[in-house]
Design a protein around this motif. Structure first.
Motif, mmCIF file in Angstrom:
data_model
loop_
_atom_site.group_PDB
_atom_site.id
_atom_site.type_symbol
_atom_site.label_atom_id
_atom_site.label_comp_id
_atom_site.label_asym_id
_atom_site.label_seq_id
_atom_site.Cartn_x
_atom_site.Cartn_y
_atom_site.Cartn_z
ATOM 1 N N GLY A 157 -1.759 -0.209 7.129
ATOM 2 C CA GLY A 157 -1.334 -0.429 5.741
ATOM 3 C C GLY A 157 0.143 -0.762 5.645
ATOM 4 O O GLY A 157 0.542 -1.768 5.037
ATOM 5 N N TYR A 158 0.971 0.056 6.270
ATOM 6 C CA TYR A 158 2.424 -0.158 6.232
ATOM 7 C C TYR A 158 2.770 -1.490 6.896
ATOM 8 O O TYR A 158 3.517 -2.299 6.341
ATOM 9 N N ALA A 205 1.587 -4.611 4.926
ATOM 10 C CA ALA A 205 2.393 -4.785 3.704
ATOM 11 C C ALA A 205 3.779 -5.313 4.051
ATOM 12 O O ALA A 205 4.295 -6.224 3.398
ATOM 13 N N ARG A 264 3.550 -8.927 4.966
ATOM 14 C CA ARG A 264 3.376 -9.781 3.782
ATOM 15 C C ARG A 264 4.747 -10.042 3.134
ATOM 16 O O ARG A 264 5.043 -11.168 2.729
ATOM 17 N N ALA A 306 -6.689 -6.562 4.270
ATOM 18 C CA ALA A 306 -5.489 -5.814 3.859
ATOM 19 C C ALA A 306 -5.030 -4.847 4.944
ATOM 20 O O ALA A 306 -3.870 -4.432 4.951
ATOM 21 N N PHE A 307 -5.955 -4.462 5.838
ATOM 22 C CA PHE A 307 -5.570 -3.495 6.877
ATOM 23 C C PHE A 307 -5.907 -4.019 8.270
ATOM 24 O O PHE A 307 -6.039 -3.240 9.206
ATOM 25 N N ILE A 356 -2.305 6.323 1.083
ATOM 26 C CA ILE A 356 -2.624 4.974 1.589
ATOM 27 C C ILE A 356 -1.794 3.936 0.835
ATOM 28 O O ILE A 356 -1.166 3.054 1.432
ATOM 29 N N SER A 377 1.579 1.341 2.143
ATOM 30 C CA SER A 377 1.766 -0.089 1.870
ATOM 31 C C SER A 377 3.044 -0.314 1.071
ATOM 32 O O SER A 377 3.784 -1.263 1.318
ATOM 33 N N LYS A 416 -7.016 2.353 -1.417
ATOM 34 C CA LYS A 416 -7.115 1.142 -0.574
ATOM 35 C C LYS A 416 -6.905 -0.113 -1.425
ATOM 36 O O LYS A 416 -6.221 -1.051 -1.006
ATOM 37 N N ALA A 433 -3.332 -0.396 -2.294
ATOM 38 C CA ALA A 433 -2.557 -0.847 -1.128
ATOM 39 C C ALA A 433 -2.671 -2.365 -0.975
ATOM 40 O O ALA A 433 -1.679 -3.060 -0.737
ATOM 41 N N ALA A 434 -3.910 -2.867 -1.134
ATOM 42 C CA ALA A 434 -4.108 -4.313 -1.015
ATOM 43 C C ALA A 434 -3.363 -5.047 -2.127
ATOM 44 O O ALA A 434 -2.789 -6.115 -1.913
ATOM 45 N N GLN A 460 0.251 -5.308 -1.459
ATOM 46 C CA GLN A 460 0.484 -6.447 -0.543
ATOM 47 C C GLN A 460 0.463 -7.760 -1.324
ATOM 48 O O GLN A 460 1.199 -8.686 -1.025
ATOM 49 N N ALA A 503 3.639 -8.272 -3.108
ATOM 50 C CA ALA A 503 4.716 -8.597 -2.161
ATOM 51 C C ALA A 503 4.811 -10.108 -2.007
ATOM 52 O O ALA A 503 5.875 -10.677 -1.849
#
Lengths: 337, 159
Positions: free
Chosen positions: A8-9, A12, A15, A293-294, B31, B35, B113, B116-117, B120, B123
């Motif tokens: 996840g980190y 992100a 991105r 995403a992960f 989670i 992110s 989740k 988190a997506a 992203q 971002a």
């Protein structure tokens, strides 16, 4: 944290880092620059600015590109959970360094000057360690099977004096390692990427072999195992006119892209065009990562995008410095994402 | 003994609701937070947007706490004078808490989740923040439905 979310980190952050990749307009501005100084000024407004300041002259732009890549690799090595994913992307640089050292070794024996300036810091193995190993002929501590392949390559040269054989030996080991590390990761998308990479290299080799007129019967050993396209199909390419290649390998994504090649001219032109098509093929294979995403392949995808960006910047700066036709240069630029 | 067992089953229900929902929220917020940290390492200016999305999976914990309060109020434990609760009534209260305990736990993780997506996503495309909030909010629907079910079930048990 469950394994699925441990990226996840990383994803992100990648991105967010992806926003700093150069876009079409930046490429266009560099290409439209009057001279190299103007082009470097444009590049100075991007992520490369930090490294441009350290250059003694704008002609050393390659150092800035290498520094930026080195920074990205080192940064990712710090925060990516599975370091092997970064390591696998740096393997080609290790083998590049090995080739430089082997050739330097040969040149030195023939009374020429060694070319350590061609070594890159982008590999996994520190260049000093490599130089030390080759100079002292003590290969025991070298990883990636180099402790076996390196003395074998040197012996091959001494027996046959055929640099192509040495290159083949080292390339075989390089792709064996990429395949092995890809399998060790046990991630389907990474495995697909390694297979695509092997296909791309094999097709590139087929074009090169055709250019130098190697006979199909002796070509098989120049191809690597592990791609989607079998060695038999690759050997068959050599006796087929270029226009007919899609018929033989059109069942793969790589083959479909080859079919999109326009105006096949002389072999030098084909090789340049093919390089771009094959790079775009890998970009296409990796582009699926954006939907996860992960997913781990985002790391490979980002690193590949950065490599393509570096390649584009290099193409543009060399072209601006040499005053190459801009329209032709535009056609050489790789897709980044 | 029977009187205490009824109360204890009610307390168990309240504990499950608050505990599982809270645990789910903690995981979900964690989670999304991972992110968020990834994005903010490169772009600290996105703190506001990231915080909004990270907070979304936290609501399940609040729903769990709310359910626990309702149970404790119902059996009089908050007022200091517990009511007489039979075993079957206690068991009923305990079961009434399960929709919240189960659904909030899983929905909080799922929402984490999604958040988190979406972190992203912003971002890359900060202009799409509106859409980025709607996607995890869809998961919230099922957390609210579970809360409603638990409230209805709790109200249907007469003491």
């Amino acid at each position: 944290m469950a394994p699925a979310e441990r990226y996840g980190y990383t994803v992100a952050r990648l991105r967010a880092m992806g926003n700093r990749l150069l876009d079409e307009s930046s490429y266009q501005r560099i290409l439209d620059s009057e001279d190299l100084d103007a082009a470097m000024k444009v590049l100075g407004e991007t992520a490369y600015a930090a490294w441009i300041a350290d250059l003694k002259s704008n002609r050393e732009f390659d150092k800035a590109i290498e520094s930026e890549l080195l920074y990205v690799y080192s940064e990712l090595q710090k925060f990516v959970p599975d370091k092997r994913l970064v390591e696998i992307c740096r393997i080609p640089y290790d083998f590049h360094n090995i080739k430089v050292l082997v050739k330097s070794h040969i040149l030195q024996k023939e009374g020429h000057e060694r070319r350590f300036d061609l070594l890159t810091k982008l590999g996994n193995i520190p260049t000093d360690d490599l130089v030390m190993a080759v100079e002292s002929e003590d290969y025991r501590l070298l990883p990636y099977g180099l402790h076996v392949v390196l003395p074998k390559s040197v012996a091959l040269w001494e027996q046959a004096k055929n640099i192509l054989e040495v290159e083949k030996e080292l390339d075989d080991q390089q792709y064996l390692m990429i395949r092995k590390m890809g399998s060790d990761c046990a991630i389907p998308s990474i495995l697909a990427w390694t297979r695509a990479k092997i296909d791309a290299e094999n097709v590139r080799n087929a074009v090169r072999l055709r250019r130098i007129g190697v006979d199909a019967s002796s070509a098989e050993s120049f191809f690597h195992d592990g791609g989607y396209i079998s060695k038999e199909s690759l050997v068959a390419l050599l006796s087929e006119p270029l226009e007919g290649w899609t018929k033989l390998v059109g069942f793969t994504d790589c083959g479909i892209l080859i079919g999109e090649l326009k105006e096949l001219g002389d072999m030098n032109h084909v090789l340049v065009e093919m390089e771009r098509v094959l790079d775009d093929y890998i970009t296409k294979v990796l582009s699926k990562a954006k939907y996860g995403a992960f997913s781990e392949d985002n790391i490979i995808q980002y690193l590949w995008a950065k490599e393509m960006e570096a390649k584009n910047v290099r193409i543009l700066l060399v072209s601006v410095a040499n005053g190459t036709n801009r329209e032709m240069v535009r056609g050489l630029l790789r897709r980044v994402q | 003994m029977e009187q205490y067992l009824g109360i204890m089953l009610s307390v168990l229900g309240a504990a499950l609701a608050a505990g599982w929902a809270g645990a789910g929220s903690a995981i979900g917020v964690g989670i999304a937070g991972e992110s968020g940290a990834g994005v903010m390492t490169e772009d600290p200016g996105k703190f506001g947007l990231v915080l909004l999305l990270q907070a979304l999976p936290g609501t399940q914990g609040i729903y769990g706490l709310m359910t626990a309060f309702l149970v404790l109020l119902k059996v009089g434990l908050l007022g200091g004078s517990p009511l007489a609760v039979g075993i079957w009534q206690g068991l009923g209260i305990c079961f009434a808490c399960l929709p919240v305990a189960i659904a909030e736990y899983f929905s909080a993780i799922a929402q984490g989740k999604t958040s988190a997506a979406c972190i992203q996503m912003i971002a890359k495309r900060p202009e799409e923040t509106g859409k980025a909030v709607i996607l995890p909010a869809m998961v919230e629907t099922y957390a609210v439905l579970a809360l409603l079910t638990s409230i209805i079930l709790l109200n249907s048990i007469k003491l």
